[in-house]
Write a protein that holds these residues in place. Structure first.
Motif, PDB file in Angstrom:
ATOM      1  N   UNK B  62       0.841  -1.213   0.000  1.00 31.86           N
ATOM      2  CA  UNK B  62       0.000   0.000   0.000  1.00 31.86           C
ATOM      3  C   UNK B  62       0.861   1.242   0.000  1.00 31.86           C
ATOM      4  N   UNK B  63       1.888   1.223   0.845  1.00 33.63           N
ATOM      5  CA  UNK B  63       2.727   2.412   0.948  1.00 33.63           C
ATOM      6  C   UNK B  63       3.487   2.626  -0.352  1.00 33.63           C
ATOM      7  N   UNK B 195       1.426  10.340   0.600  1.00 33.97           N
ATOM      8  CA  UNK B 195       0.390  10.605  -0.395  1.00 33.97           C
ATOM      9  C   UNK B 195       0.774  11.777  -1.285  1.00 33.97           C
ATOM     10  N   UNK B 196       1.331  12.812  -0.680  1.00 34.54           N
ATOM     11  CA  UNK B 196       1.703  13.985  -1.468  1.00 34.54           C
ATOM     12  C   UNK B 196       2.771  13.619  -2.495  1.00 34.54           C
ATOM     13  N   UNK B 221      10.147  -0.494   4.099  1.00 35.77           N
ATOM     14  CA  UNK B 221       9.016  -1.036   4.864  1.00 35.77           C
ATOM     15  C   UNK B 221       8.449  -2.255   4.156  1.00 35.77           C
ATOM     16  N   UNK B 222       8.320  -2.142   2.843  1.00 35.41           N
ATOM     17  CA  UNK B 222       7.771  -3.262   2.082  1.00 35.41           C
ATOM     18  C   UNK B 222       8.663  -4.504   2.244  1.00 35.41           C
ATOM     19  N   UNK B 269      -4.255   6.358  -0.096  1.00 30.77           N
ATOM     20  CA  UNK B 269      -4.303   4.934   0.237  1.00 30.77           C
ATOM     21  C   UNK B 269      -4.996   4.776   1.576  1.00 30.77           C
ATOM     22  N   UNK B 270      -5.471   3.561   1.834  1.00 28.68           N
ATOM     23  CA  UNK B 270      -6.123   3.308   3.105  1.00 28.68           C
ATOM     24  C   UNK B 270      -5.821   1.876   3.516  1.00 28.68           C
TER      25      UNK B 270
END
Ligand SMILES: Nc1ncnc2c1ncn2[C@@H]1O[C@H](COP(=O)(O)OP(=O)(O)OP(=O)(O)O)[C@@H](O)[C@H]1O
Ligand SMILES: [Mg+2]
Lengths: 326, 335, 501
Positions: B62-63, B195-196, B221-222, B269-270
């Motif tokens: 997601x990130x 997001x930006x 992180x992934x 994203x959420x």
């Protein structure tokens, strides 16, 4: 040097350098036979990658091509072998099936504003599923016409051979170049990749263009499936797994931006040939275990990409800001 | 009512509910839960348990996707961590903390490779991570010397088959990671910055955000998430199969993120929605298995379900539906 | 004149967005051979009306007629087929195509199914010649500045022109020279019988060019007037719904001869983007204007100060300390802020909300680990919305849905929140209506009085003269003249820009 053609040029130069490096290391590496075999062995990948080029140029992506190849090869084999059709009857049907499949994906993408990555991922599952439903086993093809196709070709000096696969590839390449650079549709495709919103405001028929792009890509994948089933004289539902990734890699190695809008058809051909050359180089090495092969391919592709970025950056001078990040 | 229907969680939850309902129809036992030895058993728990690896990958994904990137290498990272764990457990360095640290280090290293390729060398994410996707499996095979490495270690195995608080350990692990990342995203400004830089990297640079560092970090992180998933998978089967561990799992993770409504071009994203996406995928696989349809139809059904879920989320499709039902209503009114 | 010679006739056109009525029951008739201005404040609904006419949005009600026949264009392409060609407010060309291809996309000359590139390039060159634009038409569009792109977009629309040409703020990024040229071309076009609809916030241009004008306010039509018969004050009060207070021509506080070390000092500065040997200094509270023609290096000076381009020679001093920014982040840490020229690509972060767009620079300055609480954010946003009079129904809506001028104000608000010591504004009033324009000038003065140093690059000399206490005139990427204090006047600046070396 022109900023737009630079990545392609760099790919071309690196390809030649790789060829020279191989020729220095192994005798017979740069022979006409080896080079022409690059075409023959990679024709099916190249045809798919050429279709993929248009999709990527338009800012999309097509993950279904590997499965469409499998589906077409199975359909082709089953029509000829199980249903007893003549290949010349089977081929148009297979191509048409491919075209319809692509058009359907294009419609979903355009009409319902779905993301190409996911629509074509669903398409990938669907086509593979269809292929499995037709036959889970490999279907061998025995037909004199297929043999005739496989034997057709021209001999060249130096034990080179231009076969029908290579000829089809060349035809597709010429068609692709014409389409990209000499037709309105080509301009529309680049326009979509540049900025879909602006393109629509400039009067580009976005829907028609999108649908044509995915139709083209799937049709070429189907064509490639036919080439593949002739080449291997069989059709099997599990062929071409992961081929879409090879095709994407080839397109990107050829200097096309994955975000769309920048790139050349010629670049893709060079990209496929480069990947083929890396494979050839590994096979000249002989005794590599399968895992070393994977690591090698990975690192070579990596080095190639870094080189390419590096040279392009060096020649154009860095521009401020991360405008080209990603 | 309309407020509820407009909530962005509504449609994904509806899709999930429909699929679970299908399961209930196919097998009335589906919602049955049972507590044995302080542990909850039942089909629902199985679905959760089997979603855990994909959920872990999807959190990192997601990130990455929010920054406009993509990480194809997570499946391969799963394979590498698996191989590292299995071989360490078979060596003399088999203490649990050491193995876990090593696995995390491997994941982090892989993430750093991806991150630096993308943000320092400026290689396009899909190819940058494709490299590790191809080479990573080779590396895993190299570590395993081409074999499937098995091990005997009950403490490590409990990561995959043990239970915590009555729930399977993988579920708890995934939940903890989810909460940690969600907290980091929404209770600091990290989520906004990610997001930006996905929405408009140029403008973000002008704002004083370090877009390169942000992109680098999300791949790290992934990689870490993939390493945790790798441990869970390895512990679960008590062995590391370099060829098949986590194979095509990256596609499921990407799919989950998109089913959660994220755009692959980056931006919003959420994580909760992504989790619902993961559950949809896993519940769907369960349905297909339970329905007893011949396995050769699996892929076709899967693709059709994905399409339907996507269509339900598409505003233009919903408008068409509304138009259709509107037309029918007005016809009915005339008649 | 009867409505008979109306080429384009709108009756009762409406367009609603979620919670906003952008265009409400608007009638308009556009006649062959006239130039018609469409005027109104930011967010009045001008751009939306244009997008409805040209098929980008489908109207929620009303009729659109061309030559008496009702049409309902589904896309820009449709509108083009009906003879309407348009330049939208934001430059909508393709950065990845060549200039020539952009000009002729979709109408390339062909023979035997092949595009004739040579002919296309020749045509493109000839077309741009009319705008005295002498550029390489084979270069990518993105290698040219926003102003040149604007001209190219106009050239394309004018060349496609059949019956109706619509221009949404075409002059926003142009210099007086280009504006003059454009007007000449538009007049020729009018005399050939084309109907022209033009949106602008410059009243001078309205009076110099147009035959009739229509004023909109809050999505509704106020009225259509014959330009020559409508006094300026009446026009302004139609637009604003009230009188505009006369603008006093006071300068920023003038303490140029203060003994403090200069707040900002540039010595022989050269940057990687081509500017050479720039020298100037500014005190706290100074407002420095950067004037010059397009491409004279105004924006490049701003970019060098903000760490976007690297400094190759010379030095910058902040007070006593040397300053060598390598990135915007470093510049911001030193108290700089920059409102970029190209708001679409460098300014707004699109799908993010208005609130997020406003607070993000401040948040970036605080760091990720010190998030602003939601209540603080809401308060900051509410304050800024009020202070800058931003028209925005809901701060949670995506910034792209604001009108162009309001987006510009949001960017300004974003930087004011960071309390910069040196605020650089590149074309700050582009696309801003006259009411807000006056307010922004007042704001600039107030900021100067509070001790902020301002550097403003603008192509509007009048505006520069109104508040600057020092004007630097740029030419060919060099500083050609500095005009300070009492010598500042519009004529002096114009003369300095025009004067040969
Ligand atoms: N796509 C959209 N979605 C929602 N609201 C919109 C959208 N486009 C415009 N609006 C709203 O409609 C109103 C009118 O906007 P419009 O862009 O037409 O103003 P304008 O008169 O062109 O202003 P400006 O002079 O600033 O360009 C604004 O309140 C704006 O927020
Ligand atoms: Mg507007």
């Amino acid at each position: 040097m022109n900023r737009r053609t630079l990545p392609v040029t760099v790919t071309g130069i690196l390809f030649v350098l790789l060829l020279i490096a191989g020729a220095v290391q192994f005798t017979g590496f740069a022979s006409p036979r080896v080079i022409l075999n690059l075409f023959t062995d990679n024709a099916f990948l190249a045809i798919i990658a050429l279709g993929m080029t248009f999709v990527i140029l338009s800012g999309g992506i097509d993950l279904s091509v590997g499965s469409v190849l499998a589906f077409s090869s199975v359909l082709c084999a089953s029509l000829i072998q199980v249903h007893g059709w003549h290949p010349l009857q089977a081929f148009p049907v297979v191509l048409l099936a491919g075209a319809c499949f692509g058009a359907a994906m294009g419609i979903f993408i355009h009409v319902y504003k779905l993301q190409p990555f996911i629509v074509t991922l669903a398409g990938m599952f669907f086509a593979r599923g269809l292929a499995t439903v037709i036959s889970e086993q490999s279907i061998p093809i025995e037909h004199s016409f297929i043999d005739a196709i496989n034997n057709f070709g021209f001999a060249l000096p130096g034990r080179g051979w231009i076969g029908s696969a290579t000829l089809i590839l060349i035809a597709v390449f010429i068609f692709g170049t014409w389409l990209a650079h000499f037709t309105r549709l080509g301009g529309y495709i680049y326009a979509l990749g540049g900025n879909a919103n602006s393109a629509a405001l400039l009067g580009v028929p976005v829907g028609l263009t999108t649908i044509s792009i995915y139709t083209l890509s799937s049709t070429l994948a189907a064509l490639s499936g036919i080439v593949y089933s002739c080449y291997t004289a069989s059709g099997y539902a599990l062929t071409g797994i992961g081929l879409e990734l090879d095709a994407i890699a080839a397109v990107v190695i050829g200097g096309t931006l994955i975000s769309g809008g920048y790139g050349y058809v010629l670049g893709t051909l060079l990209g496929v040939l480069t990947m083929g050359l890396i494979q050839t180089w590994i096979s000249f090495h002989g005794s590599l275990s399968s895992w070393w092969t994977k690591i090698f391919i990975g690192s070579l592709v990596l080095m190639f990409m870094i080189f390419q970025r590096w040279i392009s950056q060096g020649l154009t001078g860095r521009r401020h800001g991360p405008d080209r990040i990603n | 009512m309309t407020n509820l229907m407009q909530h962005r969680l509504f449609l994904p939850l509806l899709a999930l509910a429909l699929i679970l309902l299908a399961n209930l129809v196919l097998s009335p036992e589906f919602f049955h839960l049972e507590v044995k030895d302080g542990r909850v058993y039942g089909s629902l728990v199985d679905v959760l348990n089997r979603s855990a690896p994909c959920a872990l990958l999807a959190i990192g994904m997601s990130l990455v996707i929010a920054t406009g990137g993509i990480d194809l290498s997570v499946g391969a990272i799963v394979a590498i961590t698996g191989a590292v764990c299995a071989n360490l457990l078979n060596s003399s360095f088999d203490t649990l903390p050491l193995v876990i640290l090593a696995a995390l280090a491997v994941g982090l290293a892989a993430g750093m490779v991806n991150g630096s390729l993308v943000s320092i060398f400026g290689i396009q994410p899909i190819v940058a991570t494709l490299v590790l996707m191809v080479a990573g499996r080779g590396i895993a095979q190299l570590i395993n010397s081409g074999q499937i490495a098995t091990f005997q270690n009950d403490t490590f195995a409990s990561i995959g088959i043990g239970s915590l608080l009555g729930l399977p350990a993988p579920v708890v692990i995934a939940a903890v990671v989810f909460l940690l990342v969600q907290f980091a995203m929404r209770f600091t400004a990290l989520g906004l910055f990610i997001e930006a830089s996905g929405c408009n990297p140029r403008a973000s640079h002008y704002l004083g955000l370090n877009v390169r560092v942000i992109k680098f970090l999300v791949y790290c992180v992934s990689g870490l998430c993939a390493a945790i998933a790798g441990m869970v998978i390895t512990a679960d089967i008590q062995g590391a199969d370099a060829n098949n561990a986590g194979l095509w799992l990256e596609l499921d993770a990407i799919l989950a993120v998109v089913l959660g409504g994220a755009a692959l071009s980056g931006g919003r994203f959420s994580l909760p929605l992504t989790m619902i996406g993961v559950l949809i995928i896993q519940a769907m696989s369960t349905t297909i298995i339970m329905s007893g349809i011949e396995p050769k139809y699996n892929l076709i059904i899967k693709s059709l379900v994905i399409l339907v879920v996507l269509l339900l989320q598409s505003p233009s499709f919903r408008q068409q539906l509304r138009g259709l039902s509107g037309a029918r209503n007005s016809l009915g009114g005339k008649a | 004149m009867s409505a008979q010679n109306a080429v384009l006739q709108l009756t009762g056109v409406c367009k609603r967005f979620k919670g906003v009525i952008a265009v409400n029951n608007v009638d308009l008739d556009l006649r062959a051979g006239e130039i018609h201005a469409l005027l109104g404040e930011n967010g009045a609904g001008k751009s939306t009306l244009i997008k409805v006419i040209t098929g980008v949005y489908t109207p929620d009600g009303g009729r659109i007629e061309i030559d008496g026949a009702a049409i309902c264009p589904k896309s820009t392409l449709d509108a083009q087929k009906h003879g309407i060609s348009t330049v939208y407010q934001e430059v909508n060309l393709l950065p990845n195509l060549s200039v020539a291809h952009n000009l002729y996309l979709g109408r390339e000359p062909r023979r035997f199914g092949c595009i004739q590139w040579k002919k296309l390039q020749r045509d493109a060159r000839a077309l741009l010649q009319r705008f005295s634009l002498d550029i390489d038409v084979n270069e990518l569009l993105s290698s040219y500045s926003i102003a040149v792109q604007q001209l190219i977009a106009i050239a394309r629309a004018v060349d496609c022109a059949a019956k109706v040409v619509i221009l949404d703020e075409p002059t926003a990024s142009l210099d007086s020279r280009e504006v003059g040229l454009l007007f000449q071309i538009l007049r020729t076009l009018r005399d050939q019988g084309t109907a022209i609809l033009i949106v602008t916030h410059f009243l001078d241009q309205v009076y110099a060019l147009t035959d009739r004008l229509t004023v909109m306010r809050n999505g509704e039509k106020v009225g259509t007037f014959v330009t020559a018969e409508l006094p300026r004050e009446a026009l302004v009060s139609h637009m604003l719904g009230k009188e505009l207070q006369a603008m006093e021509a006071s300068r920023a506080s003038q303490h140029t001869d203060s003994v403090d070390p200069a707040a900002l000092q540039l010595r022989e500065l050269s940057s990687s983007n081509g500017i050479r040997n720039i020298n100037f200094s500014a005190q706290r509270g100074d407002a420095i204007g950067l004037a010059g023609l397009l491409g004279s290096g105004r924006s490049e000076v701003c970019a060098a100060l903000f760490g976007l381009d690297s400094v190759t020679e010379g030095e910058i001093r902040l007070g006593e300390a040397p300053y060598k920014p390598r990135s915007p982040a470093q510049a911001i840490a030193q108290g700089f802020a920059l409102c970029p020229e190209d708001r679409k690509t460098d300014g707004i972060v699109h799908p993010l909300s208005v609130r997020e767009n406003m607070i993000i620079a401040h948040q970036a300055q605080r760091g990720w680990w010190r998030p602003l609480r939601r209540s603080e954010q809401n308060k900051l946003v509410a304050d800024a919305t009020q202070r800058l009079k931003i028209v925005c129904s809901d701060p949670e809506k995506p910034i792209g849905e604001l009108s162009g001028g309001n987006q510009q104000k949001v960017i300004l608000a974003r930087w004011l929140m960071t309390h910069p010591q040196i605020l650089i504004l590149d074309e700050p009033t582009r696309g801003i209506d006259i009411g807000a324009h006056a307010e922004i000038l007042q704001l600039i003065r107030k900021l100067c009085a509070e001790g902020m140093t301002l550097i403003v690059a603008s192509s509007e000399i009048e505006e520069l003269v109104a508040f600057s206490n020092k004007i630097l005139v740029m030419r060919d990427k060099r500083l050609s003249t500095t005009i300070a204090g009492q010598d500042i006047s519009e004529n002096a600046v114009l003369a300095a820009i025009a004067e040969p070396d």
